[in-house]
Design an enzyme around this catalytic site. Structure first.
Site, PDB file in Angstrom:
ATOM      1  N   ASN A  12       0.868  -1.184   0.000  1.00 23.73           N
ATOM      2  CA  ASN A  12       0.000   0.000   0.000  1.00 23.73           C
ATOM      3  C   ASN A  12       0.903   1.232   0.000  1.00 23.73           C
ATOM      4  O   ASN A  12       1.452   1.592   1.036  1.00 23.73           O
ATOM      5  CB  ASN A  12      -0.897  -0.044   1.247  1.00 23.73           C
ATOM      6  N   LYS A  14       0.142   4.257  -0.379  1.00 20.31           N
ATOM      7  CA  LYS A  14      -0.514   5.460   0.157  1.00 20.31           C
ATOM      8  C   LYS A  14      -0.255   6.652  -0.780  1.00 20.31           C
ATOM      9  O   LYS A  14      -0.123   6.455  -1.986  1.00 20.31           O
ATOM     10  CB  LYS A  14      -0.053   5.716   1.593  1.00 20.31           C
ATOM     11  N   HIS A  99      -9.659   0.878   4.527  1.00 14.97           N
ATOM     12  CA  HIS A  99      -8.395   1.118   5.237  1.00 14.97           C
ATOM     13  C   HIS A  99      -8.651   2.096   6.384  1.00 14.97           C
ATOM     14  O   HIS A  99      -9.460   3.017   6.267  1.00 14.97           O
ATOM     15  CB  HIS A  99      -7.347   1.685   4.272  1.00 14.97           C
ATOM     16  N   GLU A 101      -7.132   4.590   7.449  1.00 15.27           N
ATOM     17  CA  GLU A 101      -6.980   6.022   7.132  1.00 15.27           C
ATOM     18  C   GLU A 101      -8.211   6.548   6.411  1.00 15.27           C
ATOM     19  O   GLU A 101      -8.594   7.709   6.593  1.00 15.27           O
ATOM     20  CB  GLU A 101      -5.684   6.237   6.324  1.00 15.27           C
ATOM     21  N   GLU A 170      -5.540  -4.893  10.430  1.00 17.47           N
ATOM     22  CA  GLU A 170      -4.533  -3.851  10.648  1.00 17.47           C
ATOM     23  C   GLU A 170      -4.874  -3.063  11.907  1.00 17.47           C
ATOM     24  O   GLU A 170      -5.697  -2.130  11.856  1.00 17.47           O
ATOM     25  CB  GLU A 170      -4.494  -2.887   9.460  1.00 17.47           C
ATOM     26  N   GLY A 176       2.147   2.483  10.660  1.00 16.31           N
ATOM     27  CA  GLY A 176       3.074   3.600  10.514  1.00 16.31           C
ATOM     28  C   GLY A 176       3.731   4.031  11.812  1.00 16.31           C
ATOM     29  O   GLY A 176       4.354   5.085  11.880  1.00 16.31           O
ATOM     30  N   SER A 215       3.243  -1.913  10.378  1.00 15.11           N
ATOM     31  CA  SER A 215       4.684  -1.921  10.642  1.00 15.11           C
ATOM     32  C   SER A 215       5.348  -3.274  10.361  1.00 15.11           C
ATOM     33  O   SER A 215       6.249  -3.691  11.085  1.00 15.11           O
ATOM     34  CB  SER A 215       4.978  -1.454  12.072  1.00 15.11           C
TER      35      SER A 215
END
Ligand code: PGA
Length: 254
Positions: A12, A14, A99, A101, A170, A176, A215
């Site tokens: 991904n 991003k 996701h 985000e 996730e 991150g 991560s």
């Protein structure tokens, strides 16, 4: 993982890179991934670079995926949205849906995620449904109820909608942050999700590839992927470097 489930490593990207970066990274992964043809490999660049990435991996087993998809199908007056059909047209195989985000920054509720999931399937894309709890939710003992609500919004009473799909667990606190879930934490969440699907369809639960994300790095990938219910990874930061991403593919290939 069990023999009946395919392993998949998805990158991904991003909102990173530009045209040159995207073509080069996709080309470098394509050149290195021929050693891992028995696992699925996916690259999810930003929308403007999807076609270039698809071209760079043409003729290999690598698939390209979008990071999001419109909840609306076909065409219409939906300024700024990109439909599943358009994503297929530029060479996508997968689409990330839900996701964290998208959920936290752009208002994708469970209902929106369910609509996007359905739109992706209708367009013939393979949805990668992302689920995960925040740290507050985990600390408050709500991990399972949050995952259940996110899953149930898509699954409803019919686990058939999950056939041929992929799930990515996730935990938001691991994305991150450099703070990876332990293999045991990942396994526990995956087992919970798979178990909940199994209450509707044991067959679909057993065959559904379930990726861990948050991560993942070359140094921790193998121990995560060694867990019985972890079938690969959804990789953010480490997918921006071909060497790191290929090392994670190697860990999944075993
Ligand atoms: P990360 O991101 O690997 O950088 O933690 C994972 C993701 O958001 O998919």
């Amino acid at each position: 993982m069990t023999e009946s489930r395919k392993r998949i490593v998805a990158g991904n990207w991003k909102m990173h890179g530009d045209m040159d970066f995207s073509s080069e990274l996709a080309g470098a992964v394509a050149a290195g991934a021929s050693d891992y043809e028995h696992i699925g490999v996916a690259l999810c660049p930003p929308f403007p670079y999807l076609a270039a990435a698809a071209e760079a991996v043409e003729g290999t087993h690598i698939h390209v995926g979008a990071q999001d998809v419109a909840a609306q199908s076909g065409t219409g007056a939906y300024t700024g949205e990109v439909s599943g059909q358009m994503l297929r047209d530029v060479g996508c195989w997968y689409a990330l849906v839900g996701h964290s985000e998208r959920r936290s920054l752009f208002g994708d509720t469970n209902a929106v995620v369910a609509a996007k999931y359905q739109a992706a399937r209708e367009a013939g894309l393979v949805p990668i449904l992302c689920l995960g709890e925040t740290l507050d939710e985990r600390d408050g003992g709500q991990m399972e109820s949050v995952l259940a609500a996110q899953l149930d919004a898509v699954m409803g009473d019919d686990a058939d909608v999950l056939s041929d799909a992929v799930i990515a667990y996730e935990p938001v606190w691991a994305i991150g942050t450099g703070r990876t879930a332990t293999p045991e934490q990942a396994q526990a969440a995956h087992a919970f999700i798979r178990g909940r699907i199994a209450t509707k369809s044991d067959t679909i639960a057993r065959h559904l590839p379930m990726l861990y994300g948050g991560s993942v790095k070359p140094a921790n990938a193998a121990e995560l992927f060694a867990q019985p219910d972890v079938d690969g990874g959804l990789i953010g930061g480490a997918s921006l470097n071909a060497e790191d991403f290929l090392a994670i593919c190697a860990a999944a290939a075993g």
